[in-house]
Enzyme design. Structure first.
Site, mmCIF file in Angstrom:
data_model
loop_
_atom_site.group_PDB
_atom_site.id
_atom_site.type_symbol
_atom_site.label_atom_id
_atom_site.label_comp_id
_atom_site.label_asym_id
_atom_site.label_seq_id
_atom_site.Cartn_x
_atom_site.Cartn_y
_atom_site.Cartn_z
ATOM 1 N N LYS A 118 -7.207 -16.591 34.140
ATOM 2 C CA LYS A 118 -6.395 -16.935 35.463
ATOM 3 C C LYS A 118 -7.517 -17.272 36.557
ATOM 4 O O LYS A 118 -6.973 -18.444 37.012
ATOM 5 C CB LYS A 118 -5.667 -15.851 35.868
ATOM 6 C CG LYS A 118 -4.286 -15.482 35.097
ATOM 7 C CD LYS A 118 -3.851 -14.093 35.058
ATOM 8 C CE LYS A 118 -3.185 -13.587 33.771
ATOM 9 N NZ LYS A 118 -3.018 -12.171 33.722
ATOM 10 N N HIS B 46 -5.027 -5.156 19.868
ATOM 11 C CA HIS B 46 -5.396 -5.518 21.188
ATOM 12 C C HIS B 46 -6.579 -4.699 21.772
ATOM 13 O O HIS B 46 -6.920 -4.738 22.818
ATOM 14 C CB HIS B 46 -4.208 -5.374 22.333
ATOM 15 C CG HIS B 46 -3.374 -6.151 22.062
ATOM 16 N ND1 HIS B 46 -3.305 -7.557 22.837
ATOM 17 C CD2 HIS B 46 -2.196 -6.497 21.120
ATOM 18 C CE1 HIS B 46 -2.076 -8.216 22.379
ATOM 19 N NE2 HIS B 46 -1.655 -7.493 21.352
ATOM 20 N N THR C 118 -7.478 -11.219 30.176
ATOM 21 C CA THR C 118 -6.682 -12.477 30.486
ATOM 22 C C THR C 118 -6.952 -12.705 31.893
ATOM 23 O O THR C 118 -6.691 -14.034 32.262
ATOM 24 C CB THR C 118 -5.298 -12.315 30.033
ATOM 25 O OG1 THR C 118 -4.778 -11.135 30.542
ATOM 26 C CG2 THR C 118 -5.164 -12.409 28.344
ATOM 27 N N LYS D 18 -14.225 -0.780 31.813
ATOM 28 C CA LYS D 18 -14.265 -2.087 32.684
ATOM 29 C C LYS D 18 -15.062 -1.879 33.656
ATOM 30 O O LYS D 18 -15.585 -2.962 34.311
ATOM 31 C CB LYS D 18 -12.705 -2.451 33.275
ATOM 32 C CG LYS D 18 -11.634 -2.566 31.869
ATOM 33 C CD LYS D 18 -10.292 -2.524 32.934
ATOM 34 C CE LYS D 18 -9.216 -2.748 31.759
ATOM 35 N NZ LYS D 18 -9.187 -4.243 30.972
ATOM 36 N N LYS E 198 -7.529 -5.244 37.904
ATOM 37 C CA LYS E 198 -7.568 -5.198 36.541
ATOM 38 C C LYS E 198 -7.214 -3.473 36.538
ATOM 39 O O LYS E 198 -7.649 -2.713 37.473
ATOM 40 C CB LYS E 198 -8.581 -5.468 35.479
ATOM 41 C CG LYS E 198 -9.881 -4.681 35.960
ATOM 42 C CD LYS E 198 -11.156 -5.225 35.084
ATOM 43 C CE LYS E 198 -11.694 -6.784 35.306
ATOM 44 N NZ LYS E 198 -11.417 -7.385 33.979
ATOM 45 N N ARG E 199 -6.720 -2.936 35.381
ATOM 46 C CA ARG E 199 -6.536 -1.618 35.253
ATOM 47 C C ARG E 199 -7.843 -0.912 35.561
ATOM 48 O O ARG E 199 -8.980 -1.429 35.240
ATOM 49 C CB ARG E 199 -6.009 -1.206 33.939
ATOM 50 C CG ARG E 199 -4.660 -1.501 33.898
ATOM 51 C CD ARG E 199 -3.610 -0.645 34.742
ATOM 52 N NE ARG E 199 -3.524 0.648 34.439
ATOM 53 C CZ ARG E 199 -2.624 1.458 33.973
ATOM 54 N NH1 ARG E 199 -1.582 0.754 33.592
ATOM 55 N NH2 ARG E 199 -2.446 2.668 33.708
HETATM 56 C C1 26W Z 1 -0.676 4.027 23.483
HETATM 57 C C2 26W Z 1 -1.293 3.635 24.823
HETATM 58 C C3 26W Z 1 -1.724 2.453 24.837
HETATM 59 C C4 26W Z 1 -1.126 1.537 25.548
HETATM 60 C C5 26W Z 1 -1.499 0.150 25.593
HETATM 61 C C6 26W Z 1 -3.060 1.850 24.036
HETATM 62 C C7 26W Z 1 -3.294 0.611 24.127
HETATM 63 C C8 26W Z 1 -2.654 -0.323 24.832
HETATM 64 C C9 26W Z 1 -3.115 -1.767 25.111
HETATM 65 C C10 26W Z 1 -3.427 -2.047 23.386
HETATM 66 C C11 26W Z 1 -3.833 -1.913 25.984
HETATM 67 C C12 26W Z 1 -4.074 -3.332 26.613
HETATM 68 O O1 26W Z 1 -3.420 -3.757 27.212
HETATM 69 N N1 26W Z 1 -5.181 -3.955 25.928
HETATM 70 C C13 26W Z 1 -5.339 -5.266 26.519
HETATM 71 O O2 26W Z 1 -4.824 -6.342 25.724
HETATM 72 C C14 26W Z 1 -5.100 -7.620 26.499
HETATM 73 C C15 26W Z 1 -4.096 -8.860 25.612
HETATM 74 O O3 26W Z 1 -4.709 -8.776 24.308
HETATM 75 C C16 26W Z 1 -6.593 -7.999 26.233
HETATM 76 O O4 26W Z 1 -6.802 -9.061 27.007
HETATM 77 C C17 26W Z 1 -7.297 -6.906 26.850
HETATM 78 O O5 26W Z 1 -8.784 -7.126 26.704
HETATM 79 C C18 26W Z 1 -6.970 -5.252 26.301
HETATM 80 O O6 26W Z 1 -7.613 -4.515 27.178
#
Ligand code: 26W
Length: 822
Positions: free
Chosen positions: A671, A369, A667, A566, A560-561
């Site tokens: 929406k 992701h 995503t 971003k 968004k976060r």
């Molecule tokens: C270990 C810390 C950590 C926590 C969460 C590392 C990475 C993440 C996720 C991978 C972050 C995340 O939510 N990524 C998002 O995933 C969405 C679903 O696929 C994408 O639409 C977003 O672009 C992406 O940033």
């Protein structure tokens, strides 16, 4: 018939659905309130919500059981979705929609003069996720159930979910989210299926009577995983799948120790340590922070889930396991599953290594992701050694055999071996979890076309060269039930009037709206609904941010976060530019209301500064009499799923402005589009596919492309952009003058410095001009009401492919290969 079998048969009987008329519902509601909850009609609305939730859950039970019975068929192949996060939000409204209970429920409530919406609003969001990845998992579950696919979600039952954010003097302040405090009416605890998970200890190697070598993991500290099941109802198809969340609890040995008088306090403290595992969700989105407790959580989820699947497999030939089971790993967070399944097969089932590897590698699939290097999980070898010693041994063996393959394929290429090793050598040796996931999976996918191709060409290139057939793309989606049918009831009504019923589970039908973009009468109805939704959003903003938005203005939204990639900062620079334009007497601007929302990871200083800047700029702009109604800026605190349900329906302009190549998919963009917003966006993530679907005339594209970003990076000189662009220079000058921090000198120096640094990884200033010009094109389009409403309709019409039903159908056709129910 012996008793046990009799009981089992009796358990296996289907049960009848309950009558779903308003009379029965009203009666059941009273019974729950009076006899179960011990409350009365005039009590706090939260108890009315609990009573309603119980009534609704009762209505799911028969289908839930029947679905489960169906899944007991030994010929049925099943998928197991492993995810550390599920950002579910509220469940009541969604369940009422999917189970066709909304109308009788509304009628029943009217008899007590209760408004269903008021009760729904009392449900706390289940915030068991950070952002995109967790919300995607929740949308996936909805689509799996709607498509009738035998998929179970496995996750953790965090006692504290994503923190609540409030704003104090413009700063983000975090409050704990004790979402379970009043109880969680959707879940069913199933202690009878508890599993034990081991930590620590040491490994003994032995040779058994048959001369086979084996390993025994002993002297472990054990923690019990107790499952809590949540029903996931499909859309009007009588399928109810399960989300199984594990809760950590101390083993009974801990209790015995408590009686061991001498060490009572110590024993209780250990009990707490065990139960800490599922206490809190880590609030980091895209930054890995190497905390031991996080690794404990990951292993706890993985081990409990794999054991649960093997328990259900008991008595069947293990050779067939991969034929009937597939695991989807949601990012690397559960990737220890690769080693854990090997441990269970080799150590517990006593399978030969080669056979176990064949099975394991045939049933794991991994989704990536993010490309951000700081998000890639690596665990120090010595942490693994002390916490999961047997798993480290297994990883070493997987690595040895894998590297032998690499050497055979590329003899003498030591550099490649170093790059591909599951163990990163250096001052601190680390296990590369993404590499483990890749080596142990038959499928590896990214979440949008661009992202998947960047994985193949960049981050995973060596692996792609070795196993090209394992790599694929699955562009993300969102569930149209929650994000259109439930969130936007008026638009949903118009869609049903226009297209007939059925678009909710066949979103491609929205294409049928295209010709109506030319129909003035239809556009008028469209705009009335949009106006209503904008008023609803304005009310939300007034309530939470204390800022008045006028629904006739352009609603420009970025939620968004908060993360540098971003580029909320780029948005803020544009706001300051508009402010400058107003002050310099530019009368051409259209009235605009800008909304920003999102949480910053508590330890991410820069992101918190961005929150503060957004709030300070909002305060200055909103209180400037010269600005008046022409520009309003609000930061909405505690952005979450339930707020997005209102926000996405009232947005005109959706901001998707990441540095190209950095947003894997996005995503939120989907929406907004589905609900008729037009996107202003970079050529990044799923924006590209949105642009292709809706056409260039209906999308505001700007900025450098991924390859241009990469090419420019080594010679990026932000000062050149400042020198060449008086608008940019004026914006930065105003920022630097302390105009937005008059009583807080210097607080934005770090942020400003990062923008002006040649090392700014996000290259914000490189896209400033293009962004500002494109925003001006937005305003021209907005001036032309007819053109804008056309664009809005065409965006919804083209959003069909961004349903997770399409995404999940692809996962199923190409990875899972499950047979749908029915
Ligand atoms: C270990 C810390 C950590 C926590 C969460 C590392 C990475 C993440 C996720 C991978 C972050 C995340 O939510 N990524 C998002 O995933 C969405 C679903 O696929 C994408 O639409 C977003 O672009 C992406 O940033």
């Amino acid at each position: 018939m012996n008793n046990e079998l009799g009981e089992e048969l009796c358990l296996l009987q289907p049960i009848d659905p309950l009558p779903a008329d308003a009379d029965t519902i009203a009666q059941d509601f009273r019974r729950y309130l009076d006899y179960h909850l011990g409350r009365f009609l005039g009590c706090d609305t939260v108890y009315l919500y609990h009573a309603l939730a119980y009534v609704t859950r009762d209505h799911l039970m028969a289908d839930w059981r029947n679905t489960w019975l169906h899944y007991q068929d030994p010929q049925l192949r099943r998928a197991h979705y492993l995810s550390m996060e599920y950002l579910i939000g509220r469940s009541l409204g969604n369940n009422l929609l999917n189970c066709e209970l909304a109308e009788p429920m509304r009628e029943a409530m009217e008899r007590f003069s209760i408004r269903l919406e008021d009760v729904e609003a009392k449900e706390p969001d289940a915030g068991l996720g950070n952002g995109g990845l967790g919300r995607l998992a929740a949308c996936f579950l909805d689509s799996c159930a709607t498509l009738g696919l035998p998929v179970i979600g496995y996750g953790l039952r965090y006692e504290y979910g994503m923190f609540h954010q409030h704003i104090e003097n413009g700063h983000q302040v975090e409050d704990p989210d004790h979402w379970l405090r009043d109880g969680h009416p959707w879940e069913i605890e199933r202690p009878e299926f508890a599993q034990t998970v081991h930590f620590g200890g040491r490994v003994e190697h032995f040779t058994d009577a048959q001369g086979h070598e084996g390993a025994r993991w002993t002297d472990t500290e054990d923690v019990v995983a107790v499952p809590y099941d949540i029903p996931i109802a499909g859309y009007r198809n009588k399928v109810v799948n399960t989300l199984r969340l594990w809760n950590a609890s101390a083993t009974s040995e801990f209790n015995l120790m408590e009686f061991n008088a001498g060490d009572y306090a110590e024993a209780v403290a250990l009990k707490n340590q065990a139960e800490n595992i599922t206490m809190v969700l880590y609030p980091n989105d895209a930054t890995e922070n190497g905390k031991e407790l996080r690794l404990r959580q990951q292993y706890f989820l993985t081990s409990a889930s794999l054991q649960d699947v093997l328990r259900q497999w008991d008595g069947r030939p293990i050779e067939d396991f991969a034929k009937f089971n597939v695991f989807q790993l949601n990012d690397t967070h559960p990737s220890i599953a690769v080693a854990e399944l090997m441990r269970l097969l080799v150590d517990e089932k006593r399978l030969p290594w080669e056979q176990a590897w064949e099975i394991s590698r045939s049933c794991m699939a991994y989704t990536n992701h993010t490309l951000l290097p700081e998000a890639l999980e690596r665990w120090p070898v010595n942490l693994f050694e002390s916490l999961l010693p047997r798993l480290l041994e297994i990883i070493y063996r997987i690595n040895a055999e894998f590297l032998a393959e690499v050497r055979a394929r590329w003899p003498g290429d030591m550099e490649r071996v170093r790059r591909m090793s599951l163990i990163e050598e250096g001052p601190v040796r680390q296990v590369r979890m993404a590499w483990l996931a890749i080596v142990g999976s038959f499928s590896i996918n990214g979440v949008a076309e661009l992202h998947s191709s960047l994985l193949r060409q960049g981050l995973f290139r060596d692996f792609y060269e070795m196993w090209p057939e394992r790599f694929n793309n699955k562009t993300n989606g969102v569930t149209p039930r929650r994000w259109l049918a439930h969130a936007n009831p008026h638009l949903a009504g118009l869609l049903t009037d226009t297209l007939g019923d059925g678009w909710q589970a066949d979103l491609a039908r929205l294409e049928g709206l295209r010709p109506l973009a030319d129909d003035a009468g239809f556009r008028e109805r469209w705009c009335e609904i949009r106006h209503y939704n904008k008023q609803r959003l304005a009310d939300l903003v007034a309530h939470y941010a204390g800022v008045r938005f006028d629904p006739s203005a352009l609603f420009d939204v970025q939620v968004k976060r908060i993360h540098e990639y971003k580029r909320q900062l780029l948005n803020i620079l544009h706001i300051i530019h508009l402010y400058n334009c107003i002050h310099s007497g530019d009368e051409e601007r259209v009235p605009r209301c800008v909304l920003i929302g999102g949480k910053a990871a508590p330890g991410y200083v820069r992101a918190k500064e961005i929150v503060k800047l957004a709030n300070n700029v909002a305060a200055v702009v909103n209180s400037d009499p010269l600005v008046g109604e022409r520009l309003k800026v609000a930061f909405i605190p505690n952005y979450n799923v339930s707020k997005m349900e209102v926000i996405c329906t009232g947005t005109d302009l959706s901001e998707q402005i990441s540095t190209a190549s950095k947003e894997a998919s996005g995503t939120g963009n989907m929406k907004f589009m589905m609900n008729g917003a037009v996107t202003i966006g970079t050529y990044d993530g799923a924006n590209i596919e949105i642009l292709q679907a809706v056409g260039e005339d209906n999308f505001f594209l700007f900025g450098l492309h991924a390859d241009e970003v990469a090419a420019l990076r080594p010679q990026y000189e932000p000062q050149q952009y400042i020198d060449a662009d008086p608008d940019l220079a004026a914006v930065l000058q105003l920022l630097e003058s302390g105009h937005f921090n008059a009583v807080e000198p210097g607080i934005f120096d770090g942020l400003i410095g990062s923008l002006k640094s040649p090392h700014d990884p996000w290259m914000t200033l490189a896209d400033f001009r293009s962004y500002i010009d494109t925003q001006q094109r937005v305003e021209q389009a907005w001036h032309d009401t007819e053109r804008w409403s056309r664009m809005s309709i065409l965006n919804t019409a083209a959003s069909g492919m961004f349903s997770t039903d399409r995404t999940i159908a692809e996962y199923n056709a190409e990875i899972w290969r499950l047979k749908a129910i029915g």
